[in-house]
Design a protein around this motif. Structure first.
Motif, PDB file in Angstrom:
ATOM      1  N   ALA A  92      59.608  44.909 -39.316  1.00 57.08           N
ATOM      2  CA  ALA A  92      60.521  44.530 -40.387  1.00 57.08           C
ATOM      3  C   ALA A  92      61.244  43.234 -40.014  1.00 57.08           C
ATOM      4  N   PRO A  93      61.448  42.371 -40.983  1.00 61.02           N
ATOM      5  CA  PRO A  93      62.166  41.135 -40.689  1.00 61.02           C
ATOM      6  C   PRO A  93      63.640  41.413 -40.436  1.00 61.02           C
ATOM      7  N   THR A  94      64.254  40.509 -39.722  1.00 63.04           N
ATOM      8  CA  THR A  94      65.681  40.605 -39.478  1.00 63.04           C
ATOM      9  C   THR A  94      66.354  39.423 -40.145  1.00 63.04           C
ATOM     10  N   SER A  95      67.641  39.399 -40.106  1.00 57.76           N
ATOM     11  CA  SER A  95      68.369  38.288 -40.688  1.00 57.76           C
ATOM     12  C   SER A  95      68.616  37.192 -39.655  1.00 57.76           C
ATOM     13  N   GLN A  96      67.994  37.319 -38.493  1.00 53.62           N
ATOM     14  CA  GLN A  96      68.195  36.354 -37.419  1.00 53.62           C
ATOM     15  C   GLN A  96      66.869  35.706 -37.022  1.00 53.62           C
ATOM     16  N   PHE A  97      66.960  34.463 -36.572  1.00 57.11           N
ATOM     17  CA  PHE A  97      65.809  33.837 -35.947  1.00 57.11           C
ATOM     18  C   PHE A  97      65.622  34.475 -34.577  1.00 57.11           C
ATOM     19  N   TRP A  98      64.432  34.354 -33.992  1.00 57.74           N
ATOM     20  CA  TRP A  98      64.144  34.946 -32.690  1.00 57.74           C
ATOM     21  C   TRP A  98      63.422  33.915 -31.828  1.00 57.74           C
ATOM     22  N   ASP A  99      63.621  33.998 -30.536  1.00 49.96           N
ATOM     23  CA  ASP A  99      63.018  33.043 -29.612  1.00 49.96           C
ATOM     24  C   ASP A  99      61.523  33.303 -29.512  1.00 49.96           C
ATOM     25  N   ALA A 100      60.734  32.330 -29.903  1.00 49.80           N
ATOM     26  CA  ALA A 100      59.282  32.502 -29.952  1.00 49.80           C
ATOM     27  C   ALA A 100      58.589  32.196 -28.624  1.00 49.80           C
ATOM     28  N   ARG A 101      59.336  31.860 -27.591  1.00 50.20           N
ATOM     29  CA  ARG A 101      58.723  31.563 -26.288  1.00 50.20           C
ATOM     30  C   ARG A 101      58.438  32.858 -25.538  1.00 50.20           C
ATOM     31  N   THR A 102      57.824  33.811 -26.247  1.00 52.58           N
ATOM     32  CA  THR A 102      57.553  35.135 -25.694  1.00 52.58           C
ATOM     33  C   THR A 102      56.140  35.557 -26.060  1.00 52.58           C
ATOM     34  N   SER A 103      55.735  36.710 -25.542  1.00 49.25           N
ATOM     35  CA  SER A 103      54.412  37.241 -25.850  1.00 49.25           C
ATOM     36  C   SER A 103      54.311  37.728 -27.297  1.00 49.25           C
ATOM     37  N   GLU A 104      55.434  37.857 -27.998  1.00 53.90           N
ATOM     38  CA  GLU A 104      55.402  38.283 -29.401  1.00 53.90           C
ATOM     39  C   GLU A 104      55.022  37.138 -30.344  1.00 53.90           C
ATOM     40  N   PHE A 105      55.036  35.906 -29.847  1.00 49.86           N
ATOM     41  CA  PHE A 105      54.702  34.749 -30.676  1.00 49.86           C
ATOM     42  C   PHE A 105      53.262  34.846 -31.147  1.00 49.86           C
ATOM     43  N   ASP A 106      53.061  34.781 -32.457  1.00 55.80           N
ATOM     44  CA  ASP A 106      51.722  34.842 -33.049  1.00 55.80           C
ATOM     45  C   ASP A 106      51.199  33.419 -33.224  1.00 55.80           C
ATOM     46  N   VAL A 107      50.552  32.938 -32.178  1.00 55.27           N
ATOM     47  CA  VAL A 107      50.096  31.556 -32.151  1.00 55.27           C
ATOM     48  C   VAL A 107      49.011  31.293 -33.199  1.00 55.27           C
ATOM     49  N   ALA A 108      48.121  32.246 -33.437  1.00 55.48           N
ATOM     50  CA  ALA A 108      47.022  32.034 -34.386  1.00 55.48           C
ATOM     51  C   ALA A 108      47.545  31.837 -35.810  1.00 55.48           C
ATOM     52  N   ARG A 109      48.444  32.690 -36.237  1.00 58.91           N
ATOM     53  CA  ARG A 109      48.963  32.575 -37.599  1.00 58.91           C
ATOM     54  C   ARG A 109      49.870  31.348 -37.757  1.00 58.91           C
ATOM     55  N   THR A 110      50.667  31.065 -36.741  1.00 60.85           N
ATOM     56  CA  THR A 110      51.525  29.891 -36.831  1.00 60.85           C
ATOM     57  C   THR A 110      50.681  28.624 -36.901  1.00 60.85           C
ATOM     58  N   TRP A 111      49.634  28.532 -36.076  1.00 60.51           N
ATOM     59  CA  TRP A 111      48.754  27.365 -36.139  1.00 60.51           C
ATOM     60  C   TRP A 111      48.056  27.293 -37.501  1.00 60.51           C
ATOM     61  N   ALA A 112      47.625  28.415 -38.033  1.00 61.24           N
ATOM     62  CA  ALA A 112      46.968  28.414 -39.355  1.00 61.24           C
ATOM     63  C   ALA A 112      47.901  27.851 -40.423  1.00 61.24           C
ATOM     64  N   LEU A 113      49.170  28.220 -40.382  1.00 63.04           N
ATOM     65  CA  LEU A 113      50.143  27.708 -41.350  1.00 63.04           C
ATOM     66  C   LEU A 113      50.333  26.210 -41.185  1.00 63.04           C
ATOM     67  N   PHE A 114      50.576  25.768 -39.957  1.00 64.01           N
ATOM     68  CA  PHE A 114      50.789  24.339 -39.715  1.00 64.01           C
ATOM     69  C   PHE A 114      49.555  23.529 -40.124  1.00 64.01           C
ATOM     70  N   LYS A 115      48.385  24.009 -39.737  1.00 63.38           N
ATOM     71  CA  LYS A 115      47.148  23.282 -40.072  1.00 63.38           C
ATOM     72  C   LYS A 115      46.959  23.207 -41.585  1.00 63.38           C
TER      73      LYS A 115
END
Length: 189
Positions: A92-115
């Motif tokens: 579930a989403p939260t109302s806060q940003f979260w530090d993405a420099r962790t293993s929870e960072f979804d690099v594939a989806r984030t790259w797909a969005l940026f690309k």
């Protein structure tokens, strides 16, 4: 009208609601229609292409009509957006940003969005922390992206301040995208 750090906009609209994202504060989620379209198109693409993507949180875009919106210097002309990174294993989403420099960072989806935004030449730039840029660039190489493209778009790959994906302090817990002016918007700088 004007610049992202010294402007306003007319005929803006609020960010639309949809399943792939939540809006943190609707009063701070106004933008130009082309910004709303480009944000929505990218996130819908990722949600369709990669089912099970985490829900993104839309942070600040602009206030109604644009102009100064504290604490930002930019976010005035309806072309800027602060958004969470995609996460793995988040229900579930939260109302806060979260530090993405962790293993929870979804690099594939984030790259797909940026690309998605980059190949359409929609993004003027995307501010991303150096460590996250490194993860994204390494992933892009691993999946066979054109090395010239990767080197050109990432500051950490030698593209420098002309890169489309560049560092700005404070962007480890969200990214900041600025969309290009439309050709017909002659007052947009």
């Amino acid at each position: 009208v004007g610049t992202a750090s010294g402007g306003h906009f007319v005929e803006g609209m609020p960010m639309i609601a949809d399943d792939p994202w939540v809006i943190r504060d609707p009063a701070r989620a106004w933008a130009m229609p082309h910004t709303i379209h480009r944000l929505a198109a990218g996130m819908r693409y990722v949600a369709h292409r990669y089912p099970g993507a985490s829900v993104m949180m839309i942070g600040d875009l602009s206030r109604f009509g644009g102009g100064r919106m504290r604490p930002h210097r930019s976010h005035q002309s309806g072309r800027d957006a602060d958004i969470t990174y995609y996460a793995r294993g988040v229900d579930a989403p939260t109302s806060q940003f979260w530090d993405a420099r962790t293993s929870e960072f979804d690099v594939a989806r984030t790259w797909a969005l940026f690309k998605y935004w980059l190949v359409r030449d929609w993004a003027e730039f995307i501010f991303v922390d150096h460590a996250i840029q490194r993860m994204l660039a390494d992933y892009a190489y691993r999946v066979g992206e054109d090395p010239d493209f990767v080197q050109r778009v990432f500051e950490v790959e030698g593209g420098g301040m002309r890169s489309l994906i560049r560092h700005a302090p404070g962007h480890a817990n969200h990214f900041h995208v600025r969309f290009r002016c439309l050709d017909v918007d002659t007052d947009c700088k």
